[in-house]
Design a protein around this motif. Structure first.
Motif, short mmCIF file in Angstrom:
data_model
loop_
_atom_site.label_atom_id
_atom_site.label_comp_id
_atom_site.label_asym_id
_atom_site.label_seq_id
_atom_site.Cartn_x
_atom_site.Cartn_y
_atom_site.Cartn_z
N THR A 20 0.84 -1.21 0.00
CA THR A 20 0.00 0.00 0.00
C THR A 20 0.87 1.25 0.00
O THR A 20 0.58 2.22 -0.72
N LYS A 21 1.93 1.22 0.80
CA LYS A 21 2.83 2.38 0.86
C LYS A 21 3.43 2.66 -0.51
O LYS A 21 3.47 3.81 -0.96
N ARG A 22 3.90 1.60 -1.18
CA ARG A 22 4.54 1.78 -2.49
C ARG A 22 3.55 2.35 -3.51
O ARG A 22 3.87 3.29 -4.24
N HIS A 23 2.34 1.80 -3.53
CA HIS A 23 1.34 2.28 -4.48
C HIS A 23 0.99 3.75 -4.23
O HIS A 23 0.92 4.55 -5.17
N LEU A 24 0.78 4.11 -2.97
CA LEU A 24 0.39 5.49 -2.66
C LEU A 24 1.53 6.46 -2.94
O LEU A 24 1.30 7.60 -3.38
N GLN A 25 2.76 6.02 -2.70
CA GLN A 25 3.91 6.87 -3.03
C GLN A 25 4.01 7.09 -4.54
O GLN A 25 4.36 8.18 -5.00
N GLU A 26 3.67 6.05 -5.31
CA GLU A 26 3.69 6.18 -6.77
C GLU A 26 2.66 7.21 -7.25
O GLU A 26 2.84 7.86 -8.28
N PHE A 27 1.57 7.36 -6.46
CA PHE A 27 0.54 8.34 -6.81
C PHE A 27 0.86 9.73 -6.24
O PHE A 27 0.07 10.66 -6.38
N GLY A 28 2.01 9.86 -5.58
CA GLY A 28 2.46 11.17 -5.13
C GLY A 28 2.16 11.54 -3.69
O GLY A 28 2.38 12.68 -3.28
N PHE A 29 1.70 10.57 -2.88
CA PHE A 29 1.41 10.86 -1.48
C PHE A 29 2.64 10.62 -0.60
O PHE A 29 3.50 9.78 -0.93
N LEU A 30 2.73 11.32 0.51
CA LEU A 30 3.65 10.96 1.58
C LEU A 30 2.95 9.87 2.39
O LEU A 30 1.74 9.96 2.64
N VAL A 31 3.69 8.84 2.81
CA VAL A 31 3.04 7.71 3.48
C VAL A 31 3.82 7.30 4.72
O VAL A 31 5.05 7.16 4.68
N THR A 32 3.12 7.13 5.83
CA THR A 32 3.67 6.54 7.04
C THR A 32 2.83 5.30 7.36
O THR A 32 1.61 5.30 7.11
N VAL A 33 3.46 4.25 7.88
CA VAL A 33 2.73 3.02 8.19
C VAL A 33 2.77 2.75 9.69
O VAL A 33 3.69 3.16 10.40
N ASP A 100 -15.28 6.90 4.81
CA ASP A 100 -15.53 5.99 3.69
C ASP A 100 -15.17 4.58 4.15
O ASP A 100 -14.52 4.39 5.19
N TYR A 101 -15.59 3.58 3.39
CA TYR A 101 -15.43 2.18 3.78
C TYR A 101 -15.15 1.38 2.52
O TYR A 101 -15.94 1.42 1.57
N LEU A 102 -14.03 0.69 2.48
CA LEU A 102 -13.59 -0.01 1.28
C LEU A 102 -13.43 -1.50 1.59
O LEU A 102 -12.77 -1.87 2.56
N VAL A 103 -14.06 -2.34 0.77
CA VAL A 103 -14.03 -3.79 0.99
C VAL A 103 -12.93 -4.43 0.13
O VAL A 103 -12.83 -4.14 -1.06
N LYS A 104 -12.10 -5.28 0.75
CA LYS A 104 -11.07 -6.01 0.04
C LYS A 104 -11.71 -7.14 -0.78
O LYS A 104 -12.74 -7.68 -0.37
N PRO A 105 -11.11 -7.53 -1.92
CA PRO A 105 -9.91 -6.92 -2.52
C PRO A 105 -10.27 -5.69 -3.33
O PRO A 105 -11.37 -5.58 -3.87
N PHE A 106 -9.35 -4.75 -3.40
CA PHE A 106 -9.55 -3.56 -4.22
C PHE A 106 -8.21 -3.20 -4.85
O PHE A 106 -7.14 -3.56 -4.36
N GLY A 107 -8.27 -2.50 -5.96
CA GLY A 107 -7.07 -2.11 -6.67
C GLY A 107 -6.50 -0.82 -6.13
O GLY A 107 -7.20 -0.03 -5.48
N PRO A 108 -5.22 -0.56 -6.38
CA PRO A 108 -4.59 0.66 -5.88
C PRO A 108 -5.24 1.92 -6.43
O PRO A 108 -5.30 2.95 -5.74
N ARG A 109 -5.74 1.87 -7.65
CA ARG A 109 -6.37 3.06 -8.23
C ARG A 109 -7.68 3.39 -7.53
O ARG A 109 -8.04 4.57 -7.39
N GLU A 110 -8.41 2.35 -7.10
CA GLU A 110 -9.65 2.62 -6.37
C GLU A 110 -9.34 3.27 -5.02
O GLU A 110 -10.00 4.23 -4.61
N LEU A 111 -8.32 2.74 -4.32
CA LEU A 111 -7.94 3.32 -3.04
C LEU A 111 -7.51 4.77 -3.23
O LEU A 111 -7.90 5.66 -2.47
N MET A 112 -6.68 5.00 -4.26
CA MET A 112 -6.22 6.36 -4.53
C MET A 112 -7.40 7.29 -4.81
O MET A 112 -7.46 8.42 -4.31
#
Length: 249
Positions: A20-33, A100-112
């Motif tokens: 998740t961190k890698r995907h969100l960083q690719e979309f330009g976010f700062l990420v802490t886990v 918001d509420y997201l059910v797994k599985p979901f793609g990185p683009r949906e989360l973004m």
């Protein structure tokens, strides 16, 4: 230059954290886990976090318990994620104040997309409040005062009643359209910024949460009424307070 949004991902699964961190960083976010509640609240103290992505199924304090605890001190936007598909679990999350509420599985683009939508709603509320400084800075209704600058709801005796981002947006929608029935679709559009499916109960849940804060506790709501076949209506006269009035006062 706008500040890069900082996302806190809370999940006990290390691999999901990394992915998740890698995907969100690719979309330009700062990420802490964080892997648990202790790490989550530590990160919230150390960093200026803009949104929390919170997994429900974790050992110890689960996501529901952490969301409940967070809501006692903060209205920080929260997206809950889970493998649970039961509607009751989604209802619990929304009742606790999740945005918001997201059910797994979901793609990185949906989360973004979900993250951007929640951040956009949060920022647009702040922006509309700033722009309202030149015009309406507060609304009074039925003994309540909704302050658009501090984003606070005050009772007649001055007690501040905390509102989540979505509750504030919903109440703002009602006071801007008093004594007028608003459909669930209209409310979802104005509050959530997305279309609501015919069986989506999120607006009903949100209205229920808001009623518990502004109604007098009677069985039948007198302030936010259900209009059969149409939706919901704020049944109160609303007074708008303008900046120039405050300056004169």
């Amino acid at each position: 230059m706008e500040r890069t949004p900082h996302i806190l991902v809370v999940d006990d699964d290390i691999e999901i954290q990394k992915l998740t961190k890698r995907h969100l960083q690719e979309f330009g976010f700062l990420v802490t886990v964080a892997g648990n509640g202790r790490e989550m609240f530590k990160a919230l103290k150390e960093w200026r976090i803009d949104l929390v992505v919170l997994d429900v199924l974790m050992p110890g304090q689960d996501g529901f318990a952490l969301c409940r605890e967070l809501r006692t001190t903060s209205q920080l936007p929260v997206i809950m994620v889970t493998a649970l598909r039961d509607e009751a679990d989604r209802v619990i999350g929304l009742e606790l104040g999740a945005d918001d509420y997201l059910v797994k599985p979901f793609g990185p683009r949906e989360l973004m997309a979900r993250i951007k939508a929640v951040l956009r709603r949060t920022q647009s509320i702040g922006k509309s409040s700033s722009e309202a400084d030149a015009a309406v800075i507060a609304y009074s209704f039925a003994g309540w005062r909704l302050n658009m600058v501090e984003r606070e709801l005050q009772s007649r005796d001055g007690t501040v009643v905390p509102l989540s981002t979505r509750e504030f947006a919903l109440l703002t929608t009602f006071v801007e359209h008093p004594q007028r029935p608003l459909s669930r679709e209209q409310l979802a559009d104005m509050v959530a910024g997305r279309d609501s499916g015919p069986f989506d109960r999120s607006i009903d849940i949100l209205v229920s949460r808001l009623r518990r804060k502004v109604e007098d506790g009677s069985k039948e709501p007198t302030l936010i009424k259900t209009v059969r076949g149409e939706g919901y209506q704020l049944c109160a006269e609303v007074v708008r307070h303008h900046r120039h009035e405050a300056a004169l006062g």
